[in-house]
Scaffold this active site. Sequence first.
Site, PDB file in Angstrom:
ATOM      1  CG  ASP A 284      -4.106  -2.762  -4.034  1.00 24.46           C
ATOM      2  OD1 ASP A 284      -4.164  -2.643  -5.269  1.00 24.46           O
ATOM      3  OD2 ASP A 284      -5.057  -2.461  -3.287  1.00 24.46           O
TER       4      ASP A 284
ATOM      5  CB  SER B 254      -0.960  -0.036   1.194  1.00 21.32           C
ATOM      6  OG  SER B 254      -1.864   1.043   1.140  1.00 21.32           O
TER       7      SER B 254
ATOM      8  CG  HIS C 212      -5.751  -1.859   0.259  1.00 18.17           C
ATOM      9  ND1 HIS C 212      -5.111  -1.614  -0.935  1.00 18.17           N
ATOM     10  CD2 HIS C 212      -5.107  -1.089   1.186  1.00 18.17           C
ATOM     11  CE1 HIS C 212      -4.124  -0.745  -0.750  1.00 18.17           C
ATOM     12  NE2 HIS C 212      -4.096  -0.417   0.529  1.00 18.17           N
TER      13      HIS C 212
END
Length: 438
Positions: free
Chosen positions: A169, A145, A239
């Site tokens: 991601d 992330s 996510h």
Amino acid sequence: LISCGEGESCDNFTDLNLSHCFMGTSLYVRLLLYTRSNLDCGRELHHHRPASQPLFNLTRPTAFVIHGYRPTGAPPIWVDHLVHLLAEQRDMNVVVVDWNKGAANLNYFTAVSYTREAAYNLTGFLVTMQEGGASLSSVHLIGVSLGAHLAGFVGANLKGKIGRITGLDPAGPMFTSATAEERLDPSDAMFVDVLHTDMNSFGLQGAHGHIDFYANGGADQPGCPKTIFAGKSYFVCDHQRSVFLYLCALNRTCSLTGYPCSSYSDFLEGRCLQCETFKPASCPVLGYDLSQWRETLLRLRQTRVFFSTTAALPYRKLNYRVDLVTWNQYLRWGVVYIRLHSGRNFTEVRIDHKRLRFEQYTSTRLLAQFDEDLQPVHKISMRINTGNVIGPRYKIRLLRIRFTPLERPERPLMCRYDIILEENMEVAFRPLPCSSHL
């Protein structure tokens, strides 16, 4: 610190709680070393004297695990598992970059602002490693992330000389309109691979590596809640799936092959099932070792690959390319249902992302993705649902149907010739070996 036998103490990931997040935390970066000799007992590295830790061998490759935004302050649930699986791949240093103080803030924008500072901190450590004899080309940054962009900033600071960056991601909020210098991009390392699972929410749209893997199109993941009533899971499931898919790939419990394509819809329509570009290798498989595709991917510069998964472990679907030759008098449109039977068990696929066109002497290619791998296949049943409920049932004649297992080249192709289907009615047949001239 906790005791770790024989009077030794372990350095653990900073464990904060919601009260810290409410008050806000200032950046403090800790580097926790794990090797095959201390997999369950982290050792904090001194930023300016890494060699003072005897377990830190600068001649070994080093992987850095970089987490993202931590709105609750709790340690990532996946971090220990990832450390263990990385150590299984090869004998290396695994360094967990613990910037929980900084990432744990209710204000996401504060955490974003700390990524640059944390990146300079880590850059300085890598320069110290290099001065001690380490090679930047043997360094692998794995960023989750917001951690993916942090890794990109480190790579950019070091002029792209880091061996590899893996982005799981990469974060979207605050980065959607970012330039290449303001986010992860292929120039940040000698090789950059990215996995997308939540592009329509917390993940970043677009392509940001030499290879970008898009799981289920890179957005909504199967098994994740679709409404806010599911609570926290609604926000994090898609996510976080990037990490769980990567763990599964490292564990070799799922083999997820990505097919080069311009879009997920084209992939689902069976237009992108060719792997000739990578011969003699297969299409790229998600995971730690991408060496057999690396040179080709660097030559291609940027490649997007797509795959589909099931809702739960082991995530892998069994993919068949299905080639049909139809010979029916009237044009029909419909949705295809296919079942593979093995003994009393069966697995079914519904190919319904768009209505398919069946007309006289036309070849049609489909991608059939089954949730289970049933072997051997004793029987195949098929139905073409046209939605026609009034009037006569039309017949659809298949001159040939051929099933090619995409990821299992050692398995035989399955064929059947000259089948008559009545629309909306199931027909079953035993697969035959395919004739060599087909």
